[in-house]
Design an enzyme around this catalytic site. Structure first.
Site, PDB file in Angstrom:
ATOM      1  N   ASN A  91      -2.106  -2.651 -35.799  1.00 50.75           N
ATOM      2  CA  ASN A  91      -2.515  -1.749 -36.867  1.00 50.75           C
ATOM      3  C   ASN A  91      -2.128  -0.334 -36.479  1.00 50.75           C
ATOM      4  OD1 ASN A  91      -3.822  -3.668 -38.563  1.00 50.75           O
ATOM      5  ND2 ASN A  91      -5.524  -3.730 -37.118  1.00 50.75           N
ATOM      6  N   GLU A  99      -8.697   1.256 -35.735  1.00 51.64           N
ATOM      7  CA  GLU A  99     -10.013   1.779 -35.335  1.00 51.64           C
ATOM      8  C   GLU A  99      -9.975   2.463 -33.973  1.00 51.64           C
ATOM      9  OE1 GLU A  99     -12.633  -1.579 -35.372  1.00 51.64           O
ATOM     10  OE2 GLU A  99     -12.544  -1.793 -37.558  1.00 51.64           O
ATOM     11  N   VAL A 100      -9.171   1.930 -33.075  1.00 55.46           N
ATOM     12  CA  VAL A 100      -9.151   2.469 -31.709  1.00 55.46           C
ATOM     13  C   VAL A 100      -7.793   3.137 -31.482  1.00 55.46           C
ATOM     14  CG1 VAL A 100      -9.358   1.952 -29.257  1.00 55.46           C
ATOM     15  CG2 VAL A 100     -10.723   0.663 -30.922  1.00 55.46           C
ATOM     16  N   HIS A 104      -2.489  -0.942 -29.312  1.00 50.67           N
ATOM     17  CA  HIS A 104      -2.821  -2.304 -28.919  1.00 50.67           C
ATOM     18  C   HIS A 104      -2.208  -3.270 -29.920  1.00 50.67           C
ATOM     19  CE1 HIS A 104      -5.982  -0.738 -31.554  1.00 50.67           C
ATOM     20  NE2 HIS A 104      -6.116  -1.977 -32.041  1.00 50.67           N
TER      21      HIS A 104
HETATM   22  P1  AMP Z   1      -7.873  -2.019 -34.658  1.00 51.62           P
HETATM   23  O1  AMP Z   1      -8.511  -2.032 -36.006  1.00 51.62           O
HETATM   24  O2  AMP Z   1      -6.500  -2.624 -34.664  1.00 51.62           O
HETATM   25  O3  AMP Z   1      -7.898  -0.633 -34.030  1.00 51.62           O
HETATM   26  O4  AMP Z   1      -8.726  -3.002 -33.761  1.00 51.62           O
HETATM   27  C1  AMP Z   1      -9.642  -2.600 -32.794  1.00 51.62           C
HETATM   28  C2  AMP Z   1     -10.267  -3.846 -32.238  1.00 51.62           C
HETATM   29  O5  AMP Z   1     -10.971  -3.524 -31.057  1.00 51.62           O
HETATM   30  C3  AMP Z   1     -11.267  -4.540 -33.179  1.00 51.62           C
HETATM   31  O6  AMP Z   1     -10.834  -5.868 -33.458  1.00 51.62           O
HETATM   32  C4  AMP Z   1     -12.574  -4.515 -32.383  1.00 51.62           C
HETATM   33  O7  AMP Z   1     -13.355  -5.682 -32.568  1.00 51.62           O
HETATM   34  C5  AMP Z   1     -12.073  -4.382 -30.953  1.00 51.62           C
HETATM   35  N1  AMP Z   1     -13.004  -3.786 -30.002  1.00 51.62           N
HETATM   36  C6  AMP Z   1     -13.732  -2.657 -30.157  1.00 51.62           C
HETATM   37  N2  AMP Z   1     -14.442  -2.405 -29.054  1.00 51.62           N
HETATM   38  C7  AMP Z   1     -14.158  -3.401 -28.165  1.00 51.62           C
HETATM   39  C8  AMP Z   1     -14.586  -3.716 -26.848  1.00 51.62           C
HETATM   40  N3  AMP Z   1     -15.446  -2.928 -26.181  1.00 51.62           N
HETATM   41  N4  AMP Z   1     -14.085  -4.820 -26.258  1.00 51.62           N
HETATM   42  C9  AMP Z   1     -13.218  -5.620 -26.912  1.00 51.62           C
HETATM   43  N5  AMP Z   1     -12.769  -5.371 -28.151  1.00 51.62           N
HETATM   44  C10 AMP Z   1     -13.242  -4.290 -28.781  1.00 51.62           C
END
Ligand code: AMP
Length: 123
Positions: A91, A99-100, A104
């Site tokens: 994403n 989100e992060v 990744h």
């Molecule tokens: P994205 O929307 O592509 O940024 O996905 C971020 C992903 O990180 C989501 O699927 C979350 O469930 C996952 N996530 C957030 N915090 C953690 C964590 N502490 N450990 C593992 N996965 C996480």
């Protein structure tokens, strides 16, 4: 967008937060997603500081790009999903709900995953 060292994945890389590790090498760390959307849902993150796919593809040195994708392939092999099949997804930015802000890819597998995306209409 500047890289923010307080993001969750940076904290996992520094060992400040736990993760369920699947694979790690000099270039990448792979671990189970905390909120799995498939029987197998694993994240692969580069060790370097890249905000997004856009940042990574534009600025990472060739060995980091190659090392990252080799690590993603190795992660899928270790998960045992090569024969059954898997999906790899990144994403990037707001429309994709990133989100992060540490680049990744998601690896999904362990069951038939359906079509790649429900059809979306233009806005
Ligand atoms: P994205 O929307 O592509 O940024 O996905 C971020 C992903 O990180 C989501 O699927 C979350 O469930 C996952 N996530 C957030 N915090 C953690 C964590 N502490 N450990 C593992 N996965 C996480």
């Amino acid at each position: 967008m500047a890289y923010d060292r307080s993001n969750i994945f940076a904290r996992i890389l520094r060992g400040e937060l736990p993760c369920k590790r699947v694979y790690e090498d000099d270039y990448a760390l792979a671990f189970h997603d905390i909120n799995p959307l498939a029987p197998l849902h694993v994240l692969v993150i580069p060790k370097g500081e890249y905000v997004s796919m856009d940042d990574f593809s534009a600025t990472a040195p060739p060995e980091a790009v190659a090392g990252f994708f080799r690590a993603a392939g190795e992660t899928a092999r270790r998960l045992g999903v090569v024969e059954s099949g898997y999906r790899l997804l990144a994403n990037n930015g707001a429309d994709a709900n990133q989100e992060v802000a540490h680049f990744h890819v998601h690896i999904f597998g362990g069951a038939p995953l359906g079509r790649m995306l429900n059809k979306i209409e233009a806005r």
